[in-house]
Design an enzyme around this catalytic site. Sequence first.
Site, PDB file in Angstrom:
ATOM      1  N   ASN A  10       0.690  -1.261   0.231  1.00 11.00           N
ATOM      2  CA  ASN A  10      -0.244   0.111  -0.197  1.00 11.00           C
ATOM      3  C   ASN A  10       0.613   0.765   0.128  1.00 11.00           C
ATOM      4  O   ASN A  10       1.556   1.329   1.053  1.00 11.00           O
ATOM      5  CB  ASN A  10      -0.789  -0.256   0.781  1.00 11.00           C
ATOM      6  N   LYS A  12      -0.158   4.199   0.059  1.00 12.77           N
ATOM      7  CA  LYS A  12      -0.421   5.541   0.175  1.00 12.77           C
ATOM      8  C   LYS A  12      -0.570   6.537  -0.857  1.00 12.77           C
ATOM      9  O   LYS A  12      -0.178   6.105  -1.512  1.00 12.77           O
ATOM     10  CB  LYS A  12      -0.062   5.806   1.870  1.00 12.77           C
ATOM     11  N   HIS A  96      -9.586   1.416   4.593  1.00 16.63           N
ATOM     12  CA  HIS A  96      -7.949   1.193   5.193  1.00 16.63           C
ATOM     13  C   HIS A  96      -8.505   2.778   6.843  1.00 16.63           C
ATOM     14  O   HIS A  96      -9.597   3.315   6.298  1.00 16.63           O
ATOM     15  CB  HIS A  96      -7.038   2.027   4.715  1.00 16.63           C
ATOM     16  N   GLU A  98      -7.011   4.553   7.739  1.00 18.83           N
ATOM     17  CA  GLU A  98      -6.525   6.280   7.154  1.00 18.83           C
ATOM     18  C   GLU A  98      -7.855   6.837   6.506  1.00 18.83           C
ATOM     19  O   GLU A  98      -8.287   8.053   6.681  1.00 18.83           O
ATOM     20  CB  GLU A  98      -5.519   6.341   6.423  1.00 18.83           C
ATOM     21  N   GLU A 168      -4.883  -4.214  10.425  1.00 13.90           N
ATOM     22  CA  GLU A 168      -3.888  -3.633  11.285  1.00 13.90           C
ATOM     23  C   GLU A 168      -4.749  -2.388  12.370  1.00 13.90           C
ATOM     24  O   GLU A 168      -5.498  -1.832  11.884  1.00 13.90           O
ATOM     25  CB  GLU A 168      -3.969  -2.355   9.626  1.00 13.90           C
ATOM     26  N   GLY A 174       2.985   3.278  10.658  1.00 15.87           N
ATOM     27  CA  GLY A 174       3.948   3.511  10.526  1.00 15.87           C
ATOM     28  C   GLY A 174       4.051   4.505  11.882  1.00 15.87           C
ATOM     29  O   GLY A 174       5.024   5.242  12.096  1.00 15.87           O
ATOM     30  N   SER A 213       3.519  -1.257  10.294  1.00 15.76           N
ATOM     31  CA  SER A 213       5.289  -1.372  10.446  1.00 15.76           C
ATOM     32  C   SER A 213       5.660  -2.863  10.545  1.00 15.76           C
ATOM     33  O   SER A 213       6.692  -3.115  11.430  1.00 15.76           O
ATOM     34  CB  SER A 213       5.708  -1.208  12.508  1.00 15.76           C
TER      35      SER A 213
END
Length: 252
Positions: A10, A12, A96, A98, A168, A174, A213
């Site tokens: 991904n 992003k 996701h 985000e 996730e 991250g 991560s």
Amino acid sequence: MSRQRLLVANWKMNKTVAQARSFAEELGRQTSALPTGVELAVCPPFTALQTLRVILPSRVKLGAQNVHDEPNGAFTGEISAEMLAELGTEYVIVGHSERRQGFGEADDWVARKVRAVLAHGMKPIVCVGEDLEQRNNQATLSVVQSQTSAALAGLEETQLANCAVAYEPIWAIGSGQTPSPQDAQTVITAIRETVATLSGKAAQGMPILYGGSVKPDNIAGFVAQPDIDGALVGGASLKVDSFVALAKAMGE
Ligand code: 13P
């Protein structure tokens, strides 16, 4: 039943078309290093889909990071499932964190997106995961179970056969922090049990990934777990060497 092992990049909001092209060209030079038996997919920004479609090695599938659930219309800035399918997209990341957090994607919208993706012959990768507060409140399992059933309930068994889920944990994305592989296994088992309430057969066959991560030096511990079928990777998927190292570590 042996399940499809899956490594999904991904990207992003990273890489221009030129940068995506040089990634694909370099990956093309390294395809002999990629393990067989692991399905590989790259999800670039929409702008790079057409370029990657042409130059990604055929061994590596194309994915998208988002989709709108409506077929067309007055949705400024959005992309439909038909548009993605036309470009040879096989996977679509849906829900996701985000997007759930930053763009208001609630469970019911995620469920509609899943259906739009399936209706165009593509495979949704439904993201679920708890934030730190929920984790600290021991709510992890209830959060992922309710997100999973909200996205998948009501689908036919043949549709479920084309779905994947990615666990996730939001606090791991991250951050350099991860749950232990055993903890991720526990959560993913709970996700699989939720799928089993919809269809036992689909639960046995569905790829369920870990994301957050993931790096070349920790991926093996996750995919060694019996219920973890692969990884959804952000930062460590951006460099070809690292992507190839992830794929190799999964193939071993
Ligand atoms: P990182 O691998 O950069 O933590 O991102 C994980 C992720 O959000 C993949 O979808």
